[in-house]
Design a protein around this motif. Structure first.
Motif, PDB file in Angstrom:
ATOM      1  N   ALA A 294      40.285  31.432  31.479  1.00 46.60           N
ATOM      2  CA  ALA A 294      41.314  31.971  32.375  1.00 46.60           C
ATOM      3  C   ALA A 294      40.833  31.861  33.823  1.00 46.60           C
ATOM      4  CB  ALA A 294      41.593  33.431  32.026  1.00 46.60           C
ATOM      5  N   LEU A 295      41.601  31.153  34.642  1.00 45.92           N
ATOM      6  CA  LEU A 295      41.290  30.986  36.061  1.00 45.92           C
ATOM      7  C   LEU A 295      42.392  31.619  36.901  1.00 45.92           C
ATOM      8  CD1 LEU A 295      40.230  27.231  36.413  1.00 45.92           C
ATOM      9  CD2 LEU A 295      38.745  29.236  36.269  1.00 45.92           C
ATOM     10  N   VAL A 296      41.995  32.373  37.906  1.00 40.34           N
ATOM     11  CA  VAL A 296      42.964  32.932  38.841  1.00 40.34           C
ATOM     12  C   VAL A 296      43.125  31.918  39.972  1.00 40.34           C
ATOM     13  CG1 VAL A 296      43.541  34.831  40.382  1.00 40.34           C
ATOM     14  CG2 VAL A 296      42.295  35.289  38.250  1.00 40.34           C
ATOM     15  N   CYS A 297      44.366  31.491  40.191  1.00 40.77           N
ATOM     16  CA  CYS A 297      44.669  30.490  41.215  1.00 40.77           C
ATOM     17  C   CYS A 297      45.693  31.025  42.208  1.00 40.77           C
ATOM     18  CB  CYS A 297      45.231  29.225  40.567  1.00 40.77           C
ATOM     19  SG  CYS A 297      44.104  28.431  39.408  1.00 40.77           S
ATOM     20  N   ARG A 298      45.620  30.475  43.406  1.00 39.20           N
ATOM     21  CA  ARG A 298      46.637  30.733  44.445  1.00 39.20           C
ATOM     22  C   ARG A 298      47.418  29.445  44.595  1.00 39.20           C
ATOM     23  NH1 ARG A 298      48.076  35.091  47.205  1.00 39.20           N
ATOM     24  NH2 ARG A 298      47.789  34.216  49.243  1.00 39.20           N
ATOM     25  N   VAL A 299      48.728  29.538  44.448  1.00 45.05           N
ATOM     26  CA  VAL A 299      49.584  28.362  44.562  1.00 45.05           C
ATOM     27  C   VAL A 299      50.429  28.493  45.825  1.00 45.05           C
ATOM     28  CG1 VAL A 299      51.440  27.034  43.487  1.00 45.05           C
ATOM     29  CG2 VAL A 299      49.633  28.034  42.061  1.00 45.05           C
ATOM     30  N   LYS A 300      50.377  27.449  46.635  1.00 41.44           N
ATOM     31  CA  LYS A 300      51.166  27.406  47.869  1.00 41.44           C
ATOM     32  C   LYS A 300      52.578  26.946  47.508  1.00 41.44           C
ATOM     33  CE  LYS A 300      51.169  25.398  52.483  1.00 41.44           C
ATOM     34  NZ  LYS A 300      50.440  24.551  53.422  1.00 41.44           N
ATOM     35  N   LEU A 301      53.563  27.830  47.737  1.00 45.20           N
ATOM     36  CA  LEU A 301      54.962  27.510  47.460  1.00 45.20           C
ATOM     37  C   LEU A 301      55.638  26.915  48.688  1.00 45.20           C
ATOM     38  CD1 LEU A 301      55.984  30.717  45.491  1.00 45.20           C
ATOM     39  CD2 LEU A 301      55.189  28.536  44.563  1.00 45.20           C
ATOM     40  N   SER A 302      55.287  27.465  49.848  1.00 44.35           N
ATOM     41  CA  SER A 302      55.826  26.984  51.128  1.00 44.35           C
ATOM     42  C   SER A 302      54.803  27.340  52.197  1.00 44.35           C
ATOM     43  CB  SER A 302      57.178  27.642  51.422  1.00 44.35           C
ATOM     44  OG  SER A 302      57.013  29.024  51.655  1.00 44.35           O
TER      45      SER A 302
ATOM     46  N   LEU B  54      39.849  38.492  45.422  1.00 47.45           N
ATOM     47  CA  LEU B  54      41.256  38.495  45.007  1.00 47.45           C
ATOM     48  C   LEU B  54      41.367  38.482  43.486  1.00 47.45           C
ATOM     49  CD1 LEU B  54      44.255  38.471  45.696  1.00 47.45           C
ATOM     50  CD2 LEU B  54      44.117  35.963  45.809  1.00 47.45           C
ATOM     51  N   ALA B  55      40.543  37.670  42.824  1.00 48.15           N
ATOM     52  CA  ALA B  55      40.563  37.619  41.353  1.00 48.15           C
ATOM     53  C   ALA B  55      40.264  39.003  40.772  1.00 48.15           C
ATOM     54  CB  ALA B  55      39.570  36.585  40.842  1.00 48.15           C
ATOM     55  N   ARG B  56      39.279  39.673  41.321  1.00 47.53           N
ATOM     56  CA  ARG B  56      38.919  41.021  40.861  1.00 47.53           C
ATOM     57  C   ARG B  56      40.069  41.993  41.103  1.00 47.53           C
ATOM     58  NH1 ARG B  56      34.887  41.955  44.125  1.00 47.53           N
ATOM     59  NH2 ARG B  56      33.452  40.644  42.971  1.00 47.53           N
ATOM     60  N   GLU B  57      40.684  41.896  42.276  1.00 47.28           N
ATOM     61  CA  GLU B  57      41.799  42.786  42.623  1.00 47.28           C
ATOM     62  C   GLU B  57      42.992  42.585  41.674  1.00 47.28           C
ATOM     63  OE1 GLU B  57      45.033  42.899  46.218  1.00 47.28           O
ATOM     64  OE2 GLU B  57      42.937  42.567  46.792  1.00 47.28           O
TER      65      GLU B  57
ATOM     66  N   THR C 111      42.978  41.148  38.567  1.00 41.76           N
ATOM     67  CA  THR C 111      42.706  41.256  37.131  1.00 41.76           C
ATOM     68  C   THR C 111      41.944  42.504  36.722  1.00 41.76           C
ATOM     69  OG1 THR C 111      40.583  40.087  37.245  1.00 41.76           O
ATOM     70  CG2 THR C 111      42.584  38.735  36.939  1.00 41.76           C
ATOM     71  N   GLY C 112      41.235  43.123  37.665  1.00 43.09           N
ATOM     72  CA  GLY C 112      40.375  44.245  37.317  1.00 43.09           C
ATOM     73  C   GLY C 112      39.089  43.807  36.640  1.00 43.09           C
ATOM     74  N   CYS C 113      38.771  42.512  36.719  1.00 43.60           N
ATOM     75  CA  CYS C 113      37.592  41.957  36.039  1.00 43.60           C
ATOM     76  C   CYS C 113      36.777  41.080  36.976  1.00 43.60           C
ATOM     77  CB  CYS C 113      38.015  41.065  34.871  1.00 43.60           C
ATOM     78  SG  CYS C 113      38.990  41.874  33.613  1.00 43.60           S
ATOM     79  N   GLU C 114      35.517  40.930  36.607  1.00 41.84           N
ATOM     80  CA  GLU C 114      34.665  39.970  37.298  1.00 41.84           C
ATOM     81  C   GLU C 114      35.020  38.567  36.828  1.00 41.84           C
ATOM     82  OE1 GLU C 114      32.554  40.724  39.772  1.00 41.84           O
ATOM     83  OE2 GLU C 114      33.199  42.786  39.505  1.00 41.84           O
ATOM     84  N   ILE C 115      34.753  37.564  37.665  1.00 38.74           N
ATOM     85  CA  ILE C 115      34.931  36.176  37.264  1.00 38.74           C
ATOM     86  C   ILE C 115      34.077  35.956  36.014  1.00 38.74           C
ATOM     87  CG2 ILE C 115      34.496  33.770  37.931  1.00 38.74           C
ATOM     88  CD1 ILE C 115      36.606  34.818  39.751  1.00 38.74           C
ATOM     89  N   GLY C 116      34.615  35.275  35.035  1.00 34.90           N
ATOM     90  CA  GLY C 116      33.894  35.034  33.786  1.00 34.90           C
ATOM     91  C   GLY C 116      34.230  36.035  32.699  1.00 34.90           C
ATOM     92  N   ALA C 117      34.794  37.172  33.067  1.00 36.39           N
ATOM     93  CA  ALA C 117      35.152  38.195  32.083  1.00 36.39           C
ATOM     94  C   ALA C 117      36.663  38.336  31.932  1.00 36.39           C
ATOM     95  CB  ALA C 117      34.552  39.540  32.490  1.00 36.39           C
TER      96      ALA C 117
END
Length: 169
Positions: free
Chosen positions: A46-54, A92-95, A97-103
């Motif tokens: 699971a990867l948290v990504c930011r997608v640019k819409l505009s 941002l990923a932590r904010e 998901t409430g998790c550390e990267i990798g968890a």
């Protein structure tokens, strides 16, 4: 309730077929698969990504795909209706998901985090395995139960598998 507890409560309350595996913390998919005794290809990364819409709009996406494959950021952007995707910062990923990267598990408990799953995850194994909100705990879950409970949007998210030479097939 933290993500670890919330995830187990969700699975139990919906009679999902799963097993909790506690293990030493490991970072890489190959290492943790060996510790778990599972195939790397069973892993749901699971990867948290930011997608640019505009120019001024972004969408947060939790992209989930088999751990033995590589994410295709252009495909993630297309699937989310955007132009470009990048990995979210650790903060941002932590904010989100409430998790550390990798968890981070392959479930979104945040309405601001859109869940996208590569459809190949559904057909490869009867069970998938993933970190359960902690680096020292994983869940082995029936694949159909995952799709039933997570109800993700499905779209191709991974780079094409490399072609094997004829003598290696």
């Amino acid at each position: 309730m933290d993500v670890f507890e919330r995830l187990q409560a969700l699975l139990a309350s919906h009679q999902a077929r799963y097993r909790l595996i506690e293990h030493p913390a490991a970072g890489r998919s190959v290492e943790v698969a060996a510790i778990r005794g599972t195939a790397v290809s069973q892993g749901a990364k699971a990867l948290v990504c930011r997608v640019k819409l505009s120019s001024n709009q972004r969408r947060n996406v939790l992209a989930v795909f088999p751990a033995d494959r590589q994410a295709d950021l252009a495909a993630i952007a297309r699937a989310a209706g955007g132009k470009k995707a990048s990995l979210a910062s650790q903060d941002l990923a932590r904010e989100l998901t409430g998790c550390e990267i990798g968890a981070i598990p392959p479930f979104s408990f945040n309405p601001e985090l859109h869940l996208l799953v590569d459809p190949s995850l559904r057909h490869r194994h009867e069970e998938i395995v993933f970190n359960a909100g902690r680096l020292d705990a994983s869940i082995l879950l029936n694949t159909e139960d995952y799709f039933r409970l997570a109800a993700p949007e499905e779209a191709p998210l991974v780079k094409a598998a490399p072609e094997l030479p004829a003598n290696q097939v």
